[in-house]
Design a protein around this motif. Structure first.
Motif, PDB file in Angstrom:
ATOM      1  N   THR A 330       0.831  -1.204   0.000  1.00  0.00           N
ATOM      2  CA  THR A 330       0.000   0.000   0.000  1.00  0.00           C
ATOM      3  C   THR A 330       0.863   1.250   0.000  1.00  0.00           C
ATOM      4  O   THR A 330       0.662   2.184  -0.799  1.00  0.00           O
ATOM      5  CB  THR A 330      -0.924   0.000   1.228  1.00  0.00           C
ATOM      6  OG1 THR A 330      -1.680  -1.209   1.251  1.00  0.00           O
ATOM      7  CG2 THR A 330      -1.865   1.185   1.207  1.00  0.00           C
ATOM      8  N   LEU A 331       1.845   1.283   0.893  1.00  0.00           N
ATOM      9  CA  LEU A 331       2.723   2.447   0.978  1.00  0.00           C
ATOM     10  C   LEU A 331       3.614   2.557  -0.252  1.00  0.00           C
ATOM     11  O   LEU A 331       3.940   3.668  -0.693  1.00  0.00           O
ATOM     12  CB  LEU A 331       3.558   2.368   2.250  1.00  0.00           C
ATOM     13  CG  LEU A 331       2.751   2.420   3.558  1.00  0.00           C
ATOM     14  CD1 LEU A 331       3.666   2.243   4.763  1.00  0.00           C
ATOM     15  CD2 LEU A 331       1.967   3.723   3.666  1.00  0.00           C
ATOM     16  N   ALA A 332       4.004   1.418  -0.823  1.00  0.00           N
ATOM     17  CA  ALA A 332       4.802   1.451  -2.053  1.00  0.00           C
ATOM     18  C   ALA A 332       4.025   2.121  -3.177  1.00  0.00           C
ATOM     19  O   ALA A 332       4.580   2.914  -3.947  1.00  0.00           O
ATOM     20  CB  ALA A 332       5.204   0.034  -2.444  1.00  0.00           C
ATOM     21  N   LYS A 333       2.743   1.825  -3.282  1.00  0.00           N
ATOM     22  CA  LYS A 333       1.928   2.447  -4.329  1.00  0.00           C
ATOM     23  C   LYS A 333       1.827   3.950  -4.098  1.00  0.00           C
ATOM     24  O   LYS A 333       1.938   4.744  -5.040  1.00  0.00           O
ATOM     25  CB  LYS A 333       0.538   1.814  -4.358  1.00  0.00           C
ATOM     26  CG  LYS A 333      -0.326   2.337  -5.497  1.00  0.00           C
ATOM     27  CD  LYS A 333      -1.643   1.594  -5.585  1.00  0.00           C
ATOM     28  CE  LYS A 333      -2.496   2.095  -6.745  1.00  0.00           C
ATOM     29  NZ  LYS A 333      -3.780   1.368  -6.832  1.00  0.00           N
ATOM     30  N   PHE A 334       1.624   4.345  -2.842  1.00  0.00           N
ATOM     31  CA  PHE A 334       1.537   5.774  -2.541  1.00  0.00           C
ATOM     32  C   PHE A 334       2.844   6.488  -2.895  1.00  0.00           C
ATOM     33  O   PHE A 334       2.845   7.638  -3.337  1.00  0.00           O
ATOM     34  CB  PHE A 334       1.231   6.001  -1.058  1.00  0.00           C
ATOM     35  CG  PHE A 334      -0.160   5.583  -0.642  1.00  0.00           C
ATOM     36  CD1 PHE A 334      -1.200   5.506  -1.553  1.00  0.00           C
ATOM     37  CD2 PHE A 334      -0.426   5.254   0.688  1.00  0.00           C
ATOM     38  CE1 PHE A 334      -2.480   5.130  -1.165  1.00  0.00           C
ATOM     39  CE2 PHE A 334      -1.696   4.876   1.089  1.00  0.00           C
ATOM     40  CZ  PHE A 334      -2.723   4.812   0.160  1.00  0.00           C
ATOM     41  N   ALA A 335       3.972   5.790  -2.678  1.00  0.00           N
ATOM     42  CA  ALA A 335       5.282   6.397  -2.934  1.00  0.00           C
ATOM     43  C   ALA A 335       5.705   6.267  -4.396  1.00  0.00           C
ATOM     44  O   ALA A 335       6.715   6.859  -4.797  1.00  0.00           O
ATOM     45  CB  ALA A 335       6.334   5.750  -2.040  1.00  0.00           C
ATOM     46  N   GLY A 336       4.954   5.487  -5.180  1.00  0.00           N
ATOM     47  CA  GLY A 336       5.306   5.272  -6.571  1.00  0.00           C
ATOM     48  C   GLY A 336       6.406   4.256  -6.761  1.00  0.00           C
ATOM     49  O   GLY A 336       7.129   4.285  -7.768  1.00  0.00           O
ATOM     50  N   ALA A 337       6.547   3.330  -5.813  1.00  0.00           N
ATOM     51  CA  ALA A 337       7.606   2.321  -5.872  1.00  0.00           C
ATOM     52  C   ALA A 337       7.068   0.995  -6.389  1.00  0.00           C
ATOM     53  O   ALA A 337       5.875   0.702  -6.285  1.00  0.00           O
ATOM     54  CB  ALA A 337       8.225   2.122  -4.484  1.00  0.00           C
ATOM     55  N   ASP A 338       7.977   0.179  -6.911  1.00  0.00           N
ATOM     56  CA  ASP A 338       7.628  -1.152  -7.390  1.00  0.00           C
ATOM     57  C   ASP A 338       7.632  -2.151  -6.238  1.00  0.00           C
ATOM     58  O   ASP A 338       8.261  -1.919  -5.197  1.00  0.00           O
ATOM     59  CB  ASP A 338       8.625  -1.622  -8.450  1.00  0.00           C
ATOM     60  CG  ASP A 338       8.581  -0.766  -9.706  1.00  0.00           C
ATOM     61  OD1 ASP A 338       7.484  -0.281 -10.051  1.00  0.00           O
ATOM     62  OD2 ASP A 338       9.650  -0.592 -10.326  1.00  0.00           O
ATOM     63  N   LEU A 339       6.966  -3.279  -6.439  1.00  0.00           N
ATOM     64  CA  LEU A 339       7.039  -4.367  -5.478  1.00  0.00           C
ATOM     65  C   LEU A 339       8.434  -4.983  -5.525  1.00  0.00           C
ATOM     66  O   LEU A 339       9.121  -4.903  -6.542  1.00  0.00           O
ATOM     67  CB  LEU A 339       5.983  -5.424  -5.786  1.00  0.00           C
ATOM     68  CG  LEU A 339       4.520  -4.983  -5.610  1.00  0.00           C
ATOM     69  CD1 LEU A 339       3.576  -6.124  -5.989  1.00  0.00           C
ATOM     70  CD2 LEU A 339       4.256  -4.530  -4.178  1.00  0.00           C
ATOM     71  N   PRO A 340       8.876  -5.615  -4.440  1.00  0.00           N
ATOM     72  CA  PRO A 340      10.225  -6.195  -4.409  1.00  0.00           C
ATOM     73  C   PRO A 340      10.331  -7.404  -5.328  1.00  0.00           C
ATOM     74  O   PRO A 340       9.309  -7.995  -5.708  1.00  0.00           O
ATOM     75  CB  PRO A 340      10.392  -6.584  -2.937  1.00  0.00           C
ATOM     76  CG  PRO A 340       9.005  -6.807  -2.444  1.00  0.00           C
ATOM     77  CD  PRO A 340       8.158  -5.813  -3.168  1.00  0.00           C
ATOM     78  N   PRO A 341      11.556  -7.811  -5.680  1.00  0.00           N
ATOM     79  CA  PRO A 341      11.715  -8.962  -6.588  1.00  0.00           C
ATOM     80  C   PRO A 341      11.232 -10.272  -5.996  1.00  0.00           C
ATOM     81  O   PRO A 341      10.717 -11.120  -6.721  1.00  0.00           O
ATOM     82  CB  PRO A 341      13.230  -8.985  -6.850  1.00  0.00           C
ATOM     83  CG  PRO A 341      13.842  -8.195  -5.740  1.00  0.00           C
ATOM     84  CD  PRO A 341      12.839  -7.167  -5.365  1.00  0.00           C
ATOM     85  N   SER A 342      11.392 -10.459  -4.690  1.00  0.00           N
ATOM     86  CA  SER A 342      10.896 -11.672  -4.045  1.00  0.00           C
ATOM     87  C   SER A 342       9.433 -11.478  -3.667  1.00  0.00           C
ATOM     88  O   SER A 342       9.047 -10.394  -3.210  1.00  0.00           O
ATOM     89  CB  SER A 342      11.711 -12.003  -2.801  1.00  0.00           C
ATOM     90  OG  SER A 342      13.062 -12.249  -3.132  1.00  0.00           O
ATOM     91  N   PRO A 343       8.591 -12.503  -3.848  1.00  0.00           N
ATOM     92  CA  PRO A 343       7.166 -12.356  -3.563  1.00  0.00           C
ATOM     93  C   PRO A 343       6.898 -11.960  -2.114  1.00  0.00           C
ATOM     94  O   PRO A 343       7.606 -12.386  -1.196  1.00  0.00           O
ATOM     95  CB  PRO A 343       6.599 -13.755  -3.857  1.00  0.00           C
ATOM     96  CG  PRO A 343       7.600 -14.398  -4.751  1.00  0.00           C
ATOM     97  CD  PRO A 343       8.934 -13.853  -4.340  1.00  0.00           C
ATOM     98  N   ILE A 344       5.894 -11.126  -1.900  1.00  0.00           N
ATOM     99  CA  ILE A 344       5.442 -10.775  -0.564  1.00  0.00           C
ATOM    100  C   ILE A 344       3.995 -11.233  -0.401  1.00  0.00           C
ATOM    101  O   ILE A 344       3.317 -11.575  -1.369  1.00  0.00           O
ATOM    102  CB  ILE A 344       5.579  -9.266  -0.274  1.00  0.00           C
ATOM    103  CG1 ILE A 344       4.678  -8.434  -1.196  1.00  0.00           C
ATOM    104  CG2 ILE A 344       7.027  -8.827  -0.384  1.00  0.00           C
ATOM    105  CD1 ILE A 344       4.656  -6.951  -0.850  1.00  0.00           C
ATOM    106  N   ASP A 345       3.535 -11.232   0.850  1.00  0.00           N
ATOM    107  CA  ASP A 345       2.196 -11.736   1.148  1.00  0.00           C
ATOM    108  C   ASP A 345       1.138 -10.645   1.212  1.00  0.00           C
ATOM    109  O   ASP A 345      -0.054 -10.921   1.059  1.00  0.00           O
ATOM    110  CB  ASP A 345       2.224 -12.488   2.486  1.00  0.00           C
ATOM    111  CG  ASP A 345       3.120 -13.702   2.437  1.00  0.00           C
ATOM    112  OD1 ASP A 345       2.830 -14.616   1.639  1.00  0.00           O
ATOM    113  OD2 ASP A 345       4.122 -13.743   3.163  1.00  0.00           O
ATOM    114  N   GLY A 346       1.546  -9.414   1.456  1.00  0.00           N
ATOM    115  CA  GLY A 346       0.587  -8.339   1.607  1.00  0.00           C
ATOM    116  C   GLY A 346      -0.069  -7.930   0.298  1.00  0.00           C
ATOM    117  O   GLY A 346       0.452  -8.173  -0.788  1.00  0.00           O
TER     118      GLY A 346
END
Length: 476
Positions: A330-346
């Motif tokens: 959620t915060l990554a989207k607000f900041a304009g960042a990509d998801l990390p290369p390794s999968p996350i659960d959130g």
């Protein structure tokens, strides 16, 4: 889902530009806070005016969860967006631990750094105390605080001689106090507050992320002189809460003075429920069952408050489930960042956080592990499944007093199903009445076992990753 959405909030949302600058983010993260320890969640013995105002000006979630009811595991999930057992972090790391958060994982701080944010932390880290695990090696530009829980020191009431080394206080990667005393612990809230206010003041002209992970109200409890006796009947626990609330108020005031509160997302929650065995030095669970160290609601469900003027409609209440793992994407989207290369659960809960009408939880189920990778509970929609396991419980026990804990009783639990909308206290097992629901919940458990494993059924998951270890060479 029931969302209270004032008309003025809707009008405010309509006027927000999609081209607005990415927000500053401040996360206040309490330690061992009970669900009903905040005024707007039912506290009566002490006052939390600043947190109550934060909720009035923003949103509070009624069904917000941590991934595990214990320190390190819970913090790992907040920092990485992953179930902590996926990353090999279980329980509360002791001072003799030789592992911690892996540098292969991308923390919230590193995500913000990738978008040009300045990052700062004050408080309790508890994801490894050796240099390679410290906050400054995982995305934070500055750090002031304790490396682990404040009871992991020689004065623990139940520790045998030699169990714990002296407690240390870090400033960056430098130990500035090699033997924290009770007198020093009484100054921690004020020190954290001052550093947090200074951080905001110095970085008001650029985007920043501030993580205020408080040492308290984890025992042992200490409070600054100004707040001793301030809560009256609330005792020292209430005094601690009121001092923390005041510190939050000072940070909020600095945001306003700096003219940046409208572009700052402020979040408040905690790492797990109250440590009930400490009695009058523990928090309050309200109508929930049990507390820290259990997967009953009292151990996992936390007060959650967020404010972002113009984005979050004032006075909103969100009843859809959400979890700390959801804050990373959620915060990554607000900041304009990509998801990390390794999968996350959130998953992105932006629509829930901004009280978008009709928004729903995007998870089919949340799973709750404890101990050394034991799958103990599942929540899906309004349903909560308890799986067979042994747990400690304080029910029907005389709690401790004045900093000395009482003993728990060990209880073996069978498969149980609860309707949390009708029975938030988890008092009535309705498994026999809803066989189809039970089977669906058990299917969610099987999916989790295949992915994350389960020590209780001797399953090894295919999706787990190793923690960082002291002998690991640094990443290049």
């Amino acid at each position: 889902m029931r969302v209270v959405l004032p008309l003025l909030g809707l009008l405010a949302l309509a006027g927000v530009s999609s081209a607005a600058a990415p927000p500053n983010v401040v996360i206040f993260f309490a330690d061992d806070l009970g669900y009903s320890d905040v005024g707007c969640f039912g506290a009566t013995k002490w006052k939390t005016p600043h947190l109550d105002r934060l909720a009035k000006e923003g949103i509070r979630f009624t069904d917000f969860y941590v991934s595990q009811p214990v320190c390190s595991a819970s913090r790992c999930s907040l920092m990485t967006g992953c179930y902590s057992n996926r990353l090999g972090i279980h329980g509360a790391l002791p001072p003799n631990a030789k592992h911690g958060i892996s540098d292969r994982e991308v923390t919230l701080a590193q995500m913000f750094k990738s978008k040009g944010y300045t990052t700062g932390m004050v408080g309790k880290w508890h994801l490894g105390h050796h240099p390679q695990f410290l906050p400054t090696r995982h995305g934070f530009d500055s750090y002031l605080g304790l490396p682990y829980s404040n009871d992991m020191w020689p004065h623990h009431p139940e520790a045998k001689k030699g169990t714990y080394p002296p407690l240390t206080l870090f400033d960056g990667e430098k130990v500035v106090d090699h033997d924290v005393t009770a007198e020093t612990q009484a100054t921690l809230t004020a020190r954290y507050r001052d550093r947090a206010v200074q951080f905001v003041r110095e970085n008001k002209a650029r985007p920043f992320f501030l993580y205020f992970a408080h040492t308290f109200p984890h025992v042992p409890l200490f409070v600054g002189e100004k707040f001793r006796g301030s809560s009256g009947a609330g005792g020292v626990y209430g005094d601690v809460i009121q001092e923390f609330d005041s510190a939050i108020g000072d940070v909020l005031a600095e945001l306003k003075t700096a003219g940046i509160e409208d572009n700052t997302l402020v979040i408040f929650t905690s790492d797990n429920g109250p440590w009930l065995s400490y009695g009058n030095h523990a928090g309050t669970k309200g109508n929930l069952r049990e507390g820290k160290g259990s997967v009953w609601e009292g151990g996992l469900r936390e007060p959650f408050i967020a404010r972002w003027p113009g984005k979050i409609p004032a006075g909103s209440v969100q009843t859809e489930p959400a979890m700390t793992i959801d804050l990373w994407p959620t915060l990554a989207k607000f900041a304009g960042a990509d998801l990390p290369p390794s999968p996350i659960d959130g998953k992105d809960i932006g629509d829930l956080l901004t009280a978008k009408p009709g928004a729903k939880c995007l998870h089919e189920a949340y799973v709750f592990y404890y101990n050394q990778n034991e799958l103990q509970a599942v929540r899906s929609g309004k349903w909560k499944l308890i799986l067979p396991h042994s747990c400690r419980m304080i029910e029907d026990r005389q709690p401790g007093m004045d900093g000395k804990p009482a003993g728990y009783k060990q209880v073996k639990l069978d498969t149980m199903l609860f309707d949390l909308e009708a029975d938030v206290g988890e008092t009535k097992n309705v498994a026999a009445d809803h066989p189809a629901v039970l089977q669906a919940m058990l299917a969610h458990a099987e999916q989790a076992r295949a992915d994350l494993g389960d020590a209780l059924t001797k399953r090894k998951g295919t999706g787990t990753r190793e923690p960082g270890r002291l002998a690991d060479p640094p990443m290049r």
